[in-house]
Design a protein around this motif. Structure first.
Motif, PDB file in Angstrom:
ATOM      1  N   ASP A  45       0.965  -1.208  -0.143  1.00  0.00           N
ATOM      2  CA  ASP A  45      -0.012  -0.075   0.214  1.00  0.00           C
ATOM      3  C   ASP A  45       0.814   1.321   0.024  1.00  0.00           C
ATOM      4  O   ASP A  45       0.240   2.253  -0.454  1.00  0.00           O
ATOM      5  N   ARG A  46       2.229   1.060   0.439  1.00  0.00           N
ATOM      6  CA  ARG A  46       3.079   2.198   0.590  1.00  0.00           C
ATOM      7  C   ARG A  46       4.616   1.718   0.349  1.00  0.00           C
ATOM      8  O   ARG A  46       4.535   0.513   0.653  1.00  0.00           O
ATOM      9  N   ASN A  65       2.162   6.666  -0.991  1.00  0.00           N
ATOM     10  CA  ASN A  65       1.019   5.526  -1.147  1.00  0.00           C
ATOM     11  C   ASN A  65       1.223   5.204  -2.534  1.00  0.00           C
ATOM     12  O   ASN A  65       1.886   5.652  -3.680  1.00  0.00           O
ATOM     13  N   LYS A  87       4.902  -1.664   2.315  1.00  0.00           N
ATOM     14  CA  LYS A  87       4.184  -1.883   3.381  1.00  0.00           C
ATOM     15  C   LYS A  87       2.743  -2.316   3.116  1.00  0.00           C
ATOM     16  O   LYS A  87       2.161  -1.384   2.391  1.00  0.00           O
ATOM     17  N   GLN A  88       2.341  -3.409   3.603  1.00  0.00           N
ATOM     18  CA  GLN A  88       0.879  -3.826   3.067  1.00  0.00           C
ATOM     19  C   GLN A  88       0.005  -3.679   4.446  1.00  0.00           C
ATOM     20  O   GLN A  88       0.372  -4.398   5.473  1.00  0.00           O
ATOM     21  N   TYR A  89      -1.010  -3.049   4.540  1.00  0.00           N
ATOM     22  CA  TYR A  89      -1.691  -2.872   5.865  1.00  0.00           C
ATOM     23  C   TYR A  89      -2.563  -3.929   6.240  1.00  0.00           C
ATOM     24  O   TYR A  89      -2.783  -4.184   7.159  1.00  0.00           O
ATOM     25  N   ASP A  90      -3.161  -4.710   5.258  1.00  0.00           N
ATOM     26  CA  ASP A  90      -3.962  -6.029   5.654  1.00  0.00           C
ATOM     27  C   ASP A  90      -3.526  -7.318   5.859  1.00  0.00           C
ATOM     28  O   ASP A  90      -3.913  -8.223   5.181  1.00  0.00           O
ATOM     29  N   PRO A  96       0.500  -5.032  10.140  1.00  0.00           N
ATOM     30  CA  PRO A  96       1.097  -4.570   8.655  1.00  0.00           C
ATOM     31  C   PRO A  96       2.156  -5.832   8.074  1.00  0.00           C
ATOM     32  O   PRO A  96       2.719  -6.680   9.150  1.00  0.00           O
TER      33      PRO A  96
END
Length: 122
Positions: A45-46, A65, A87-90, A96
Motif C-alpha cells: 500500500d506504501r 502511497n 508496507k501492506q496494511y491488511d 502490517p
C-alpha cells in the motif's frame, strides 16, 4: 549618466542569466548523473526507496502511497542499487506486512526515469 545606466542594465542581465544557468544545471544533467524511479507493486500500500543520490549520499524517500500498479518516485536522483521497502496494511490478524526488494538504477542513460518492476516482490 547614460553609460552608467547601460552598464548597470547589462550587469543585471548577466547576473540573471548566470543565476538561471547555475540553478538549472542539476536538472539538466540529471539523465547523466542519476535517475528518478517508477516502481511497480502488487501487494504494498506504501513504498519507501533508499539508496545513493547523484552526490553519492545515502538518502531515503518518504513512504508514499501506491494506489496504482506503477508509482513514480520523483524528486530524487538515484544511482546504483536502491532498496525498496513496501508496507501492506491488511496482513494476517490486521498486522502490517513489510516487503523488501532491490532495483539497479544506472548512473546515466538517455532518459531521466528507470522502471523498477518489483510487482512480484512488493
Amino acid at each position: 549618466m547614460r553609460i552608467g545606466k547601460t552598464v548597470a542594465v547589462a550587469l543585471g542581465a548577466t547576473i540573471l542569466a548566470a543565476t538561471g544557468i547555475v540553478s538549472s544545471a542539476g536538472i539538466a544533467a540529471a539523465g547523466s548523473n542519476g535517475q528518478q524511479v517508477s516502481v511497480s507493486t502488487r501487494y504494498s500500500d506504501r513504498i519507501e526507496v533508499c539508496g545513493n543520490n547523484q552526490a553519492g549520499t545515502r538518502i531515503c524517500s518518504d513512504f508514499i502511497n501506491t494506489p496504482n500498479y506503477w508509482t513514480p518516485v520523483g524528486g530524487w536522483w538515484w544511482q546504483g542499487t536502491v532498496e525498496v521497502w513496501g508496507k501492506q496494511y491488511d496482513g494476517p490478524n490486521g498486522t502490517p506486512v513489510y516487503r523488501y526488494a532491490t532495483c539497479y538504477v544506472p548512473k546515466s542513460q538517455s532518459g531521466d526515469w528507470t522502471s523498477c518492476d518489483l510487482a512480484g516482490d512488493l
